[in-house]
Each structure stands twice: as C-alpha cells, then as structure tokens.
Write a protein that holds these residues in place. Structure first.
Motif, PDB file in Angstrom:
ATOM      1  N   GLU A  50     -55.068 -43.700  52.159  1.00 42.12           N
ATOM      2  CA  GLU A  50     -53.851 -44.107  52.851  1.00 42.12           C
ATOM      3  C   GLU A  50     -53.471 -43.046  53.870  1.00 42.12           C
ATOM      4  O   GLU A  50     -53.687 -41.854  53.658  1.00 42.12           O
ATOM      5  CB  GLU A  50     -52.722 -44.323  51.848  1.00 42.12           C
ATOM      6  N   ALA A  51     -52.891 -43.499  55.003  1.00 42.28           N
ATOM      7  CA  ALA A  51     -52.570 -42.583  56.098  1.00 42.28           C
ATOM      8  C   ALA A  51     -51.191 -42.906  56.662  1.00 42.28           C
ATOM      9  O   ALA A  51     -51.069 -43.475  57.729  1.00 42.28           O
ATOM     10  CB  ALA A  51     -53.630 -42.669  57.184  1.00 42.28           C
ATOM     11  N   GLY A  52     -50.166 -42.586  55.916  1.00 36.62           N
ATOM     12  CA  GLY A  52     -48.809 -42.822  56.397  1.00 36.62           C
ATOM     13  C   GLY A  52     -48.060 -43.842  55.569  1.00 36.62           C
ATOM     14  O   GLY A  52     -48.572 -44.370  54.589  1.00 36.62           O
ATOM     15  N   ASP A  53     -46.841 -44.098  55.990  1.00 41.14           N
ATOM     16  CA  ASP A  53     -45.969 -45.039  55.294  1.00 41.14           C
ATOM     17  C   ASP A  53     -46.288 -46.473  55.690  1.00 41.14           C
ATOM     18  O   ASP A  53     -46.747 -46.722  56.810  1.00 41.14           O
ATOM     19  CB  ASP A  53     -44.506 -44.739  55.636  1.00 41.14           C
ATOM     20  N   PRO A  54     -46.014 -47.437  54.791  1.00 39.04           N
ATOM     21  CA  PRO A  54     -46.230 -48.846  55.130  1.00 39.04           C
ATOM     22  C   PRO A  54     -45.389 -49.247  56.349  1.00 39.04           C
ATOM     23  O   PRO A  54     -44.293 -48.740  56.560  1.00 39.04           O
ATOM     24  CB  PRO A  54     -45.754 -49.591  53.880  1.00 39.04           C
ATOM     25  N   LEU A  55     -45.955 -50.182  57.129  1.00 38.49           N
ATOM     26  CA  LEU A  55     -45.304 -50.684  58.333  1.00 38.49           C
ATOM     27  C   LEU A  55     -45.051 -52.175  58.178  1.00 38.49           C
ATOM     28  O   LEU A  55     -45.851 -52.878  57.545  1.00 38.49           O
ATOM     29  CB  LEU A  55     -46.203 -50.449  59.550  1.00 38.49           C
ATOM     30  N   PRO A  56     -43.966 -52.703  58.760  1.00 38.21           N
ATOM     31  CA  PRO A  56     -43.726 -54.140  58.674  1.00 38.21           C
ATOM     32  C   PRO A  56     -44.789 -54.913  59.467  1.00 38.21           C
ATOM     33  O   PRO A  56     -45.028 -54.614  60.643  1.00 38.21           O
ATOM     34  CB  PRO A  56     -42.337 -54.332  59.271  1.00 38.21           C
TER      35      PRO A  56
END
Length: 79
Positions: A40-46
């Motif tokens: 994983e590379a960062g926060d979830p996006l809408p």
C-alpha cells in the motif's frame, strides 16, 4: 480483488478498488501486480474523484510495413 490504474498528478498509479474507495499501491499499472500484490502507498482515495486509465501502459508501438503506401507498392501488395 479488483485492481485499477488511475491518473495522479499526470502519472499513472496502481490501486485496489475497495467499495467506493481506491487504495493506492506501489506500481504504475496492473502489470506490476502480476508477481504479487504490491505494498500500500498512501491513504485510500474516493473512487468518484479519480480519473481511471487503461489497465496497462503501452511500452512500444510497432508499425507493419504494409501500412505505408510506398512499401506496399514496392512489395506488390494491393492497396
């Protein structure tokens, strides 16, 4: 698991679709996930806020000689 490729700051990124969000992953396109799921590379996006791209980024484009009129005439191929 559903994978996607999306545009982020002018470049393609790999992501994992989870409901209405996309979890960014280390990778450029789906090809980078063939050997196993990248980290994983960062926060979830809408998902609704993302611009989706083609699953694979082309590496090369090749042309066949018969696409060119002079070459087709030289080879005696009908145009």
């Amino acid at each position: 698991m559903r994978l996607c490729t999306f545009l982020d700051a002018g470049r393609t990124r790999l992501g994992s679709v989870r409901g209405g969000t996309v979890q960014p992953l280390d990778g450029r396109d789906v090809r980078d996930a063939l050997g196993g799921l990248p980290a994983e590379a960062g926060d979830p996006l809408p998902l609704r806020a993302l611009r989706l791209a083609a699953p694979l980024v082309p590496g090369k484009l090749l042309g066949v000689g018969h696409n060119y009129r002079a070459h087709a005439i030289e080879r005696g191929v009908p145009i």
